[in-house]
Design a protein around this motif. Structure first.
Motif, mmCIF file in Angstrom:
data_model
loop_
_atom_site.group_PDB
_atom_site.id
_atom_site.type_symbol
_atom_site.label_atom_id
_atom_site.label_comp_id
_atom_site.label_asym_id
_atom_site.label_seq_id
_atom_site.Cartn_x
_atom_site.Cartn_y
_atom_site.Cartn_z
ATOM 1 N N LEU A 67 11.158 5.405 -2.788
ATOM 2 C CA LEU A 67 12.175 6.424 -2.790
ATOM 3 C C LEU A 67 13.163 6.129 -1.764
ATOM 4 N N SER A 68 12.965 5.089 -0.880
ATOM 5 C CA SER A 68 13.903 4.919 0.379
ATOM 6 C C SER A 68 14.905 3.915 0.150
ATOM 7 N N THR A 69 15.609 3.333 1.058
ATOM 8 C CA THR A 69 16.593 2.323 0.978
ATOM 9 C C THR A 69 15.847 1.028 1.272
ATOM 10 N N VAL A 70 16.503 -0.060 0.864
ATOM 11 C CA VAL A 70 16.082 -1.417 0.811
ATOM 12 C C VAL A 70 16.199 -1.674 2.351
ATOM 13 N N GLY A 71 15.261 -2.203 2.806
ATOM 14 C CA GLY A 71 14.981 -2.641 4.267
ATOM 15 C C GLY A 71 14.093 -1.842 4.834
ATOM 16 N N SER A 72 13.539 -0.652 4.373
ATOM 17 C CA SER A 72 12.471 0.218 4.807
ATOM 18 C C SER A 72 11.101 -0.534 4.985
ATOM 19 N N GLU A 73 10.259 -0.168 6.345
ATOM 20 C CA GLU A 73 9.032 -0.639 6.192
ATOM 21 C C GLU A 73 8.056 0.238 6.864
ATOM 22 N N VAL A 74 7.037 0.529 6.050
ATOM 23 C CA VAL A 74 5.899 1.400 6.742
ATOM 24 C C VAL A 74 4.690 0.710 6.744
ATOM 25 N N ILE A 75 4.088 0.579 8.045
ATOM 26 C CA ILE A 75 2.795 -0.141 8.128
ATOM 27 C C ILE A 75 1.734 0.905 8.273
ATOM 28 N N LEU A 76 0.899 0.645 7.591
ATOM 29 C CA LEU A 76 -0.461 1.250 7.289
ATOM 30 C C LEU A 76 -1.691 0.585 8.011
ATOM 31 N N SER A 77 -2.518 1.439 8.516
ATOM 32 C CA SER A 77 -4.140 0.745 8.873
ATOM 33 C C SER A 77 -5.173 1.624 8.657
ATOM 34 N N SER A 78 -6.388 1.433 8.497
ATOM 35 C CA SER A 78 -6.909 0.045 8.431
ATOM 36 C C SER A 78 -7.159 -0.420 6.961
ATOM 37 N N TYR A 79 -6.723 -1.342 6.394
ATOM 38 C CA TYR A 79 -6.913 -1.836 5.063
ATOM 39 C C TYR A 79 -7.036 -3.525 5.221
ATOM 40 N N LYS A 80 -7.721 -3.821 3.858
ATOM 41 C CA LYS A 80 -8.137 -5.114 3.829
ATOM 42 C C LYS A 80 -7.817 -5.583 2.360
ATOM 43 N N LYS A 81 -7.443 -6.900 2.214
ATOM 44 C CA LYS A 81 -7.039 -7.287 1.118
ATOM 45 C C LYS A 81 -8.151 -7.456 -0.306
ATOM 46 N N ASN A 82 -9.254 -7.680 0.100
ATOM 47 C CA ASN A 82 -10.162 -7.574 -0.877
ATOM 48 C C ASN A 82 -10.962 -6.029 -0.931
ATOM 49 N N SER A 83 -10.498 -4.987 -1.270
ATOM 50 C CA SER A 83 -10.830 -3.772 -1.295
ATOM 51 C C SER A 83 -12.009 -3.421 -2.233
ATOM 52 N N LEU A 84 -12.621 -2.515 -1.933
ATOM 53 C CA LEU A 84 -13.673 -2.145 -2.966
ATOM 54 C C LEU A 84 -13.002 -0.964 -3.738
ATOM 55 N N GLN A 85 -12.076 -0.210 -3.118
ATOM 56 C CA GLN A 85 -11.334 0.860 -3.797
ATOM 57 C C GLN A 85 -10.413 0.419 -4.941
ATOM 58 N N GLY A 86 -10.660 1.223 -6.279
ATOM 59 C CA GLY A 86 -9.848 0.838 -7.361
ATOM 60 C C GLY A 86 -8.154 1.138 -7.054
ATOM 61 N N ASP A 87 -7.884 2.040 -6.304
ATOM 62 C CA ASP A 87 -6.727 2.317 -5.984
ATOM 63 C C ASP A 87 -5.917 1.215 -5.354
ATOM 64 N N SER A 88 -6.571 0.294 -4.959
ATOM 65 C CA SER A 88 -5.690 -0.972 -4.307
ATOM 66 C C SER A 88 -4.959 -1.577 -5.224
ATOM 67 N N VAL A 89 -4.929 -1.360 -6.454
ATOM 68 C CA VAL A 89 -4.150 -1.693 -7.574
ATOM 69 C C VAL A 89 -2.552 -1.217 -7.294
ATOM 70 N N LEU A 90 -2.435 -0.247 -6.464
ATOM 71 C CA LEU A 90 -1.133 0.178 -6.115
ATOM 72 C C LEU A 90 -0.118 -1.097 -5.650
ATOM 73 N N ALA A 91 -0.784 -1.715 -4.879
ATOM 74 C CA ALA A 91 -0.040 -3.021 -4.501
ATOM 75 C C ALA A 91 0.583 -3.776 -5.502
#
Length: 411
Positions: free
Chosen positions: A231-255
């Motif tokens: 919902l923001s403008t192009v160029g926005s960036e939010v960095i979140l920690s701590s996450y990993k690419k091979n997640s056990l969590q089903g909600d990682s499909v958000l990516a």
């Protein structure tokens, strides 16, 4: 006193922020139960949610009343735990809404394994009285299209049963990622499991080696920042920690899902970067969410905020959450001006070109209602009633939104 908040858009919709989110509630509660079975297991980055605290308190109780309030995960997991713990005797209860959420499927399965559980009031619903026993029967079947928490409740206690557990799931399985998360955590502590077709087997294990497991941050909590960035403008960036690419969590499909609206996910060491790279507004999006139902509220609100339509399916488990989430979405989005239709298992949102201002969102004792609607403050000012409900899974949520620049004040 109930907390009512007034949310207003930030001074700029070009966002640049770093947010740290505590451990996944889902992983934390599974590991807390395993730690109760095997005390030499250590846990790092434990969730600071109310649900995790309730779970810890319950696991440290041997007799008397255990009140888990609104924590559905704790209700299911502790039912399996206390039923399998010889010498423990408790009355497991919760909020009024919890006494309306069915537990019969799990209790029936535990009865077949030899458990001693009785309903205190209404058949099939909490509160339940549990007298812990040593369970030696090891075969049971369950319908596969139920909440995965019933299945995980059995799998988590399975290695502590005398003969392990063979679980036969009947029909099409719902929320497979959550089942796989449970099995992966069992494997990580040294418990052998198999999952072939609709049959799951967990082998007994008297002891495991000492080990400390690090809980990945919560992807369900990340969903709200995906929505805000969309919902923001192009160029926005939010960095979140701590996450990993091979997640056990089903909600990682958000990516993958949020690519539809121009939000890219960059996986880095122990963190993810969410970047708005384009203004994409597909006319209508069809998503099957049976493996990630907790994302449905956020996705529906994102679509409304962008003025696009969606058809979300696989939502049958939302009827038995903290509230009937489909009915709640219908009510609250309609107040904002949405054109929405819901059934008992899906949601249709038509493209909308208006958004009512200063609407008060009711949250129904449901943390995800409060957090899913909050991103609309990127577009207009809204009120959120009973805003303290976020503590169930994400106590720092409102503080973190202020870091992004949203104006939040008590009303």
């Amino acid at each position: 006193m109930r907390l009512k908040l007034h949310l207003s858009p930030p001074a700029t919709k070009l966002l640049k922020s770093n947010i740290r989110i505590t451990g996944s509630k889902s992983e934390s509660n599974r590991l807390l139960l395993l730690q109760a079975l095997y005390p030499n297991i250590g846990i790092d980055n434990l969730s600071n949610s109310d649900d995790a605290q309730v779970m810890q308190k319950g696991l440290n109780t041997s007799k008397g009343v255990v009140d888990i309030h609104h924590a559905g995960t704790a209700m299911r997991f502790l039912t399996g735990y206390f039923a399998s713990q010889e010498g423990k005797e408790v009355l497991l209860t919760g909020s009024r809404r919890m006494t309306e959420r069915p537990i019969k499927v799990l209790v029936d399965a535990l009865h077949k394994l030899g458990a001693e559980i009785a309903y205190e009031k209404n058949d099939g619903y909490p509160p339940i009285r549990i007298k812990g026993k040593k369970l030696t029967r090891n075969k049971v079947s369950l319908p596969a299209n139920i909440s995965s928490q019933y299945i995980s409740a059995l799998l988590l206690v399975a290695p502590g049963l005398g003969n392990g557990l063979e679980l036969d799931l009947k029909g099409e399985i719902t929320s497979v990622p959550y089942i796989k998360m449970t099995l992966a955590l069992l494997e990580q502590i040294g418990v052998r499991t198999t999952f072939e077709g609709n049959k799951i087997k967990v082998y007994p294990e008297e002891s495991v080696n000492s080990k400390t497991l690090v809980v990945e941050s919560d992807w369900s909590s990340a969903s709200y920042f995906y929505s805000i960035v969309a919902l923001s403008t192009v160029g926005s960036e939010v960095i979140l920690s701590s996450y990993k690419k091979n997640s056990l969590q089903g909600d990682s499909v958000l990516a993958g899902i949020y690519k539809n609206w121009g939000v890219d996910t960059d996986f880095r060491e122990n963190e993810i970067s969410l970047r708005k790279v384009a203004d994409l507004k597909p006319e209508n999006l069809n998503l099957e969410l049976s493996n990630a139902p907790d994302t449905a509220q956020t996705i529906a609100v994102t679509c409304f905020g962008l003025g696009v339509g969606c058809h979300l399916t696989g939502l049958h488990t939302l009827k038995i959450k903290e509230t009937d989430r489909l009915v709640a979405l219908d009510t609250e989005l309609s107040k904002l001006g949405a054109d929405i239709i819901v059934s008992d298992k899906d949601l249709i949102l038509r493209p909308s070109y208006q958004m009512n201002k200063d609407v008060a969102i009711d949250t129904y004792n449901d943390h995800r209602m409060a957090m899913a609607f909050a991103p609309l403050a990127m577009k207009t000012s809204i009120y959120v009633n009973d805003a303290e409900v976020v503590s169930k899974s994400y106590p720092d949520f409102w503080k973190d939104l202020e870091i992004l620049g949203l104006t939040i004040r008590k009303s």
